[in-house]
Write a protein that holds these residues in place. Structure first.
Motif, mmCIF file in Angstrom:
data_model
loop_
_atom_site.group_PDB
_atom_site.id
_atom_site.type_symbol
_atom_site.label_atom_id
_atom_site.label_comp_id
_atom_site.label_asym_id
_atom_site.label_seq_id
_atom_site.Cartn_x
_atom_site.Cartn_y
_atom_site.Cartn_z
ATOM 1 N N LEU A 29 0.833 -1.204 0.000
ATOM 2 C CA LEU A 29 0.000 0.000 0.000
ATOM 3 C C LEU A 29 0.867 1.254 0.000
ATOM 4 C CD1 LEU A 29 -2.826 -0.942 2.549
ATOM 5 C CD2 LEU A 29 -2.954 -0.947 0.054
ATOM 6 N N SER A 52 -7.824 1.566 -0.650
ATOM 7 C CA SER A 52 -6.947 1.051 0.406
ATOM 8 C C SER A 52 -7.523 1.266 1.808
ATOM 9 C CB SER A 52 -5.562 1.700 0.308
ATOM 10 O OG SER A 52 -5.616 3.078 0.632
ATOM 11 N N TRP A 90 -6.996 -1.195 5.375
ATOM 12 C CA TRP A 90 -6.636 -0.578 6.657
ATOM 13 C C TRP A 90 -7.683 -0.890 7.724
ATOM 14 C CZ3 TRP A 90 -1.861 0.546 7.190
ATOM 15 C CH2 TRP A 90 -1.118 1.170 6.192
ATOM 16 N N TYR A 97 -13.006 -2.392 -0.926
ATOM 17 C CA TYR A 97 -11.699 -2.491 -1.586
ATOM 18 C C TYR A 97 -11.849 -3.002 -3.016
ATOM 19 C CZ TYR A 97 -7.077 -4.332 -2.753
ATOM 20 O OH TYR A 97 -5.891 -4.621 -3.402
ATOM 21 N N GLN A 109 -11.173 -0.933 -6.533
ATOM 22 C CA GLN A 109 -10.070 -1.473 -7.323
ATOM 23 C C GLN A 109 -10.537 -1.781 -8.746
ATOM 24 O OE1 GLN A 109 -6.613 -2.904 -6.912
ATOM 25 N NE2 GLN A 109 -6.547 -1.206 -5.487
#
Length: 403
Positions: free
Chosen positions: A109, A147, A151, A174, A178
């Motif tokens: 990341l 991201s 996390w 995510y 993406q």
């Protein structure tokens, strides 16, 4: 710096992910001394981050930065990224989410943030005015936004646990940004780049409508990933609105393609045009599948029958994203796409999708699968790494002959 080597490495990651996928589909046939979920983690991380991320960032560097004398810093980012990818490859399949795999995924990341900062900072001012750059810049923003999901996973696992609704939502957050934000929008930016380099003018008003329709579609279609939680009706409406915006954006994109058809014939070779047509068909079907899930009945099906979810994700990754990457790699001379290797891959993609959706339909209708389904699925899945190996082998032979 030979960027073709970077694409060969990305293709190597793709081959590895394909074999891990084949291993996963063989679990129903043979006994293996591996943890299934750990292999799933390794398979998905190397496919998304090894193949697509490395491929896309290499393209972005070549097209927007390679003339700026930034090779040294880019090389540092690239090799730091490879360390994180190899680290994930040798940890996820053996330990799943544990200390070392989390360390390497966290470092990845950081590497992606580093590349984003490096790219936005160094793109020449002239290119920053281009429509293609606007798409690319927003796609990188979505990559950074996605991201948040990883996390939050660590926090959720330590507080609410992996059985929590929020755990699954963090994963979907995510994956959505993406796939639909970073990958698809970046590919559309590359398409606009091709048009710009060939002086194919897109009216500013048309591009503005496309751009905001696409971005609103990306944001609002995230709500389609939440419908399995039985949310208020407004969430269905927002998800449906997002799908509608994406249809508008796709329609404009088709209009640009049709309007520029004669010029596109000059841009793409006959083979490249066929690859482009397939990618366009695949993305059109993807958008229609998204629209269907805006309706409660179909959103419930997608949530309760895992094969429909897997089929959709593979449709986007193996069909829309990967075939588009093959097109751009071939067009920008980073990879020579051999006809035989491509068609073996395409056959593997289509047949595996037929098998996956077939299983979903059988579960939906509560009909039995045919007796040797698992063996047949594993067998046709073998076509994917075979096609990829044929593509990589062809290019390595070209490189050897050049030397």
């Amino acid at each position: 710096m030979n960027l073709r080597n970077h694409i060969h490495l990305a293709l190597g990651y793709f081959i590895t992910a394909a074999f891990l996928g084949l291993l996963l589909r063989s679990f129903q046939i043979f006994e293996f001394p591996f943890n299934y979920k750990f292999i799933v983690h390794g398979h998905s991380h190397i496919a998304l981050l090894g193949w697509v991320y490395v491929g896309l960032t290499t393209l972005l560097f070549k097209l927007f930065l390679v003339q700026e004398g930034l090779n040294r810093e880019y090389r540092r980012i690239f090799w730091f990224t490879q360390i994180t990818l190899v680290g994930m490859l040798v940890t996820f399949p053996f330990q799943g989410y544990a200390f070392f795999s989390i360390v390497f995924s966290t470092l990845f990341l950081i590497a992606s943030y580093w590349f984003t900062w490096f790219f936005v900072k160094n793109v020449p001012v002239g290119l920053k005015r281009a429509s293609s750059y606007q798409c690319i810049r927003f796609s990188l923003m979505y990559m950074v936004l996605s991201s948040i999901g990883p996390w939050l996973l660590g926090i959720i696992m330590n507080t609410l646990g992996p059985g929590s609704v929020w755990y699954r939502l963090a994963i979907y957050f995510y994956l959505h940004f993406q796939y639909n934000g970073w990958m698809v929008l970046a590919l559309m930016g590359l398409f606009f780049y091709v048009l710009e380099q060939r002086n194919i003018i897109i009216p500013k008003k048309m591009f503005t409508t496309f751009f905001w329709s696409m971005n609103l579609g990306i944001v609002f279609t995230f709500f389609l990933s939440t419908l399995w939680t039985n949310p208020p009706v407004i969430m269905f409406a927002m998800g449906g609105l997002g799908a509608f915006f994406q249809i508008i954006a796709f329609g404009i994109l088709i209009g640009v393609g049709l309007k520029s058809d004669k010029k596109l014939i000059e841009v793409f070779s006959p083979f490249q045009k066929n690859v482009f047509l397939m990618a366009t068909i695949f993305i059109g079907i993807k958008i229609l599948l998204q629209l269907m899930t805006a309706f409660p009945y179909f959103s419930n099906l997608a949530a309760t029958i895992i094969d429909f979810t897997i089929g959709y994700l593979h449709w986007t990754f193996l069909g829309v994203v990967s075939i588009s990457l093959f097109l751009f790699f071939d067009y920008f001379k980073l990879l020579k796409l051999p006809v035989i290797g491509y068609f073996i891959y395409l056959l593997g993609f289509i047949t595996t999708e037929v098998f996956i959706f077939y299983k979903g339909i059988m579960a939906w209708q509560r009909w039995p699968l045919f007796e040797d389904y698992n063996r047949a699925l594993a067998l046709v899945s073998l076509l994917l790494p075979m096609g990829l190996i044929a593509i990589l082998g062809f290019n390595l032979r070209i490189k050897k002959n050049e030397i």
